[in-house]
Design an enzyme around this catalytic site. Sequence first.
Site, short mmCIF file in Angstrom:
data_model
loop_
_atom_site.label_atom_id
_atom_site.label_comp_id
_atom_site.label_asym_id
_atom_site.label_seq_id
_atom_site.Cartn_x
_atom_site.Cartn_y
_atom_site.Cartn_z
N ASP A 103 22.80 63.53 91.35
CA ASP A 103 23.74 64.64 91.52
C ASP A 103 23.63 65.67 90.40
O ASP A 103 23.17 65.35 89.30
CB ASP A 103 25.19 64.13 91.48
CG ASP A 103 25.54 63.28 92.69
OD1 ASP A 103 24.64 62.93 93.46
OD2 ASP A 103 26.74 62.97 92.84
N ASP A 104 24.13 66.85 90.68
CA ASP A 104 24.42 67.89 89.67
C ASP A 104 23.21 68.65 89.15
O ASP A 104 23.37 69.51 88.30
CB ASP A 104 25.20 67.31 88.46
CG ASP A 104 26.62 66.94 88.84
OD1 ASP A 104 26.86 66.66 90.02
OD2 ASP A 104 27.50 66.94 87.97
N HIS A 139 25.65 69.66 97.09
CA HIS A 139 26.72 69.09 96.26
C HIS A 139 27.72 70.21 95.97
O HIS A 139 28.24 70.31 94.88
CB HIS A 139 26.09 68.54 94.98
CG HIS A 139 26.98 67.65 94.16
ND1 HIS A 139 27.77 66.67 94.69
CD2 HIS A 139 27.18 67.59 92.80
CE1 HIS A 139 28.43 66.05 93.70
NE2 HIS A 139 28.09 66.60 92.56
N HIS A 178 30.28 73.28 92.47
CA HIS A 178 30.84 71.99 92.07
C HIS A 178 32.36 71.97 92.12
O HIS A 178 33.02 71.43 91.23
CB HIS A 178 30.35 71.57 90.68
CG HIS A 178 30.31 70.07 90.50
ND1 HIS A 178 31.43 69.34 90.16
CD2 HIS A 178 29.31 69.17 90.63
CE1 HIS A 178 31.10 68.06 90.06
NE2 HIS A 178 29.83 67.92 90.36
N HIS A 197 22.64 60.92 87.77
CA HIS A 197 22.66 62.35 87.54
C HIS A 197 21.37 62.76 86.85
O HIS A 197 21.09 62.25 85.75
CB HIS A 197 23.88 62.75 86.69
CG HIS A 197 25.18 62.45 87.37
ND1 HIS A 197 25.73 61.19 87.38
CD2 HIS A 197 26.01 63.24 88.08
CE1 HIS A 197 26.87 61.22 88.08
NE2 HIS A 197 27.07 62.45 88.51
ZN ZN Z 1 28.76 66.16 90.64
#
Ligand code: ZN
Length: 474
Positions: A283-284, A333, A337, A427
């Site tokens: 993620d991210d 995602h 955010h 991540h």
């Molecule tokens: Zn996230």
Amino acid sequence: MKKLFSLFLVLCVFLSGCTKTQNDSLSNTQTEQSGTSSDNLLEEYLANPNILETPIREYGESTAFIQLDEDLGVRIAYPETELDALNQAIETWITDTVSYFEYESADAIDMEDSAELTVDYDSFLTGNIVSVKFSGLYDKPYLAHPIDIIATFHADLSTGKLLSLDNILTSGGREVLQNMVIKDAQLEVEVVNEYLLDLWTLTSDGLEIILERGDYLPMSAGTVTLSYSYDELKDILLLPVENESEVSETEELTETELTENTENNLTVTTIDPDKPMIALTFDDGPSKHTAHLLDIFATYGGKGTFFVVGNLIDNRVDTVKRMADEGHEVAGHSWSHRQLTKLTPSELTDQIMTTRAKIYEVTGVDSTVIRPPYGAFNSDVKEVCANLGIVMVNWSLDTLDWKNKNADMVYNAIMEDVKDGAIILCHDLHSTTVDAMERVIPDLIEQGYQLVTVSELLSYSDEEVCAGNVYNKR
Ligand code: ZN
């Protein structure tokens, strides 16, 4: 509650082929034809896009501070720069901001929804002057409206020192500028104080003065930004600023390894449904560490799923394209955010669809899978996703890599708990996570696991995959 949920299921628009629901009595309620909604929705959106803004990133390497806490979900994007004083000031501000809002969120415990602290940034390089502007919000249940968060930092690239506004103004400049601001914002003189000009940025267009919501004007006015051109300021500005900002060298990644990687790719075999499979998810990103992660996959084999933040894609188009080219899954995602549970249906749609359109633009793939930021969803989010043909995927194994930032701990968290069908949360923001993958990926393969994408994993699930539902394992 159950009844509400059933009602929601009736309203669902199902993905093509989605015939089963979690409630058998509802299995005949679907009205949509197979293969209808999803593709058309993207086309419709592309024809009439409500594209959200991409942050301006003229200086520094973008990264983020994240915290997936039950009471307070935090994501503060920030630049890593070559200037120690600037990095230090930003780090201190992030630490202070997070602890203040942790304190504020103490009473979010036991509420049905957690608090959110989401901050993004723009960075400008104008002549030798670096300006970083943070803007975002804090929201928690029962707050009348979110609290705006604004902060600005400045440094001189040639000396490495932090700058204040007075450093760039003539000796009487502050007073002149203050009077301009009072006049333009129509401020009552009695509200004016010494902090009036504290929030400012210097861009290629000129100087911006930001008045935070409620500080000098009524709350209803929101946060107000006043812009002054270099021409307007020529008598009070000390700098010989050239009107062109030098966009810093952003990219990243030489394409040289690509050929090599593609060759390796060919060795990957098809999925054997009888053998254990797992999905590694990241993620991210994309971040500066993502390309290295792709190299690791290319070396050992296996596929991953990248839940990318939409507004980061433009900064690293090559990396995102490479993910798709090398067989990984690129999924959304959200655009910036945001915690989806705190958005209106139309804001939610924009967060999802702008990201989906950007992924499509860069990779040519229409991704109908998302991971909601902080893993947070509710019945409203599910309903919007159902209508958009979107499937939500969370996780069954949390590495806590954002917290431990330790390659050994990430490695152990995975190797101790991994099992067939797991969806693993990582991540690609952290070098420690990517370092862990140097061992995780070959060791999992060695143990007989097939490293597949989440869509592949779910396609081998016993459960039918329906838009609007949330899955966290096979
Ligand atoms: Zn996230």
